[in-house]
Design an enzyme around this catalytic site. Sequence first.
Site, PDB file in Angstrom:
ATOM      1  N   HIS A  77      -0.407  10.128  11.974  1.00  0.00           N
ATOM      2  CA  HIS A  77      -0.994  11.200  11.172  1.00  0.00           C
ATOM      3  C   HIS A  77      -2.002  10.641  10.154  1.00  0.00           C
ATOM      4  CE1 HIS A  77       2.366  14.338  12.121  1.00  0.00           C
ATOM      5  NE2 HIS A  77       1.829  13.797  13.196  1.00  0.00           N
ATOM      6  N   GLU A  79      -2.485  11.098   7.003  1.00  0.00           N
ATOM      7  CA  GLU A  79      -1.981  10.629   5.704  1.00  0.00           C
ATOM      8  C   GLU A  79      -1.360   9.239   5.841  1.00  0.00           C
ATOM      9  OE1 GLU A  79      -1.359  13.388   7.356  1.00  0.00           O
ATOM     10  OE2 GLU A  79      -0.970  15.096   6.061  1.00  0.00           O
ATOM     11  N   CYS A 103       2.907  17.116   6.847  1.00  0.00           N
ATOM     12  CA  CYS A 103       4.211  17.359   7.475  1.00  0.00           C
ATOM     13  C   CYS A 103       5.289  16.605   6.683  1.00  0.00           C
ATOM     14  CB  CYS A 103       4.180  16.910   8.934  1.00  0.00           C
ATOM     15  SG  CYS A 103       4.235  15.114   9.113  1.00  0.00           S
ATOM     16  N   CYS A 106       4.881  12.694   6.786  1.00  0.00           N
ATOM     17  CA  CYS A 106       3.804  12.225   5.903  1.00  0.00           C
ATOM     18  C   CYS A 106       4.192  12.396   4.441  1.00  0.00           C
ATOM     19  CB  CYS A 106       2.517  12.992   6.177  1.00  0.00           C
ATOM     20  SG  CYS A 106       1.798  12.559   7.764  1.00  0.00           S
TER      21      CYS A 106
END
Length: 167
Positions: A77, A79, A103, A106
């Site tokens: 992801h 992040e 999410c 993250c």
Amino acid sequence: MKRTDYLNWDEYFMAVALLSAQRSKDPSTQVGACVANAQNKIVGVGYNGFPRGCSDDELPWDRSGGFLDTKYPYVCHAELNAVLNAISTNLQGCRIYVGLFPCNECTKVIIQSGIREIIYLSDKYRDTDQVRASKIMLDKANIPYRQLKTRMDSLHLSFLLPEETGR
Ligand SMILES: O=c1ccn([C@H]2C[C@H](O)[C@@H](COP(=O)(O)O)O2)c(=O)[nH]1
Ligand SMILES: [Zn+2]
């Protein structure tokens, strides 16, 4: 007279996040993230993509099918990449700008890294348990999150030279 339509810091860092998202090969959701420190210096950027050495052409970008035949087990992801790409492991007091609300996985990375604020644009997965879990953790950890408010709808970038555009 100085320009008045320049980007403020929030707009600038979100624009960097959105620009980073343009590197993503994900056909459905491109996410970018930008970490800025208390001195308004960018210390890390990232976007969603497969891990180093895992070819974009070999792993699947599908959203549905058997778990291993989708992107979900493989994609890093935005992040996570922004934190891992950061020039320092100490992100105490930093802010993270993201195109999509983080999410739960993250969010754990963000909290553990020391980041102290989240600024996001889209919250399109707000009704999922992942995002609900993110908000539970952020509230408990006293990490504020806010949607970017801006007077801008879009930002135009041109690779043409000024002499070619007549500006
Ligand atoms: O916190 C997050 C959540 C999701 N992403 C990435 C992971 C995927 O590449 C896409 C989501 O794909 P959908 O097709 O919309 O399910 O977004 C992220 O980088 N950070
Ligand atoms: Zn995530």
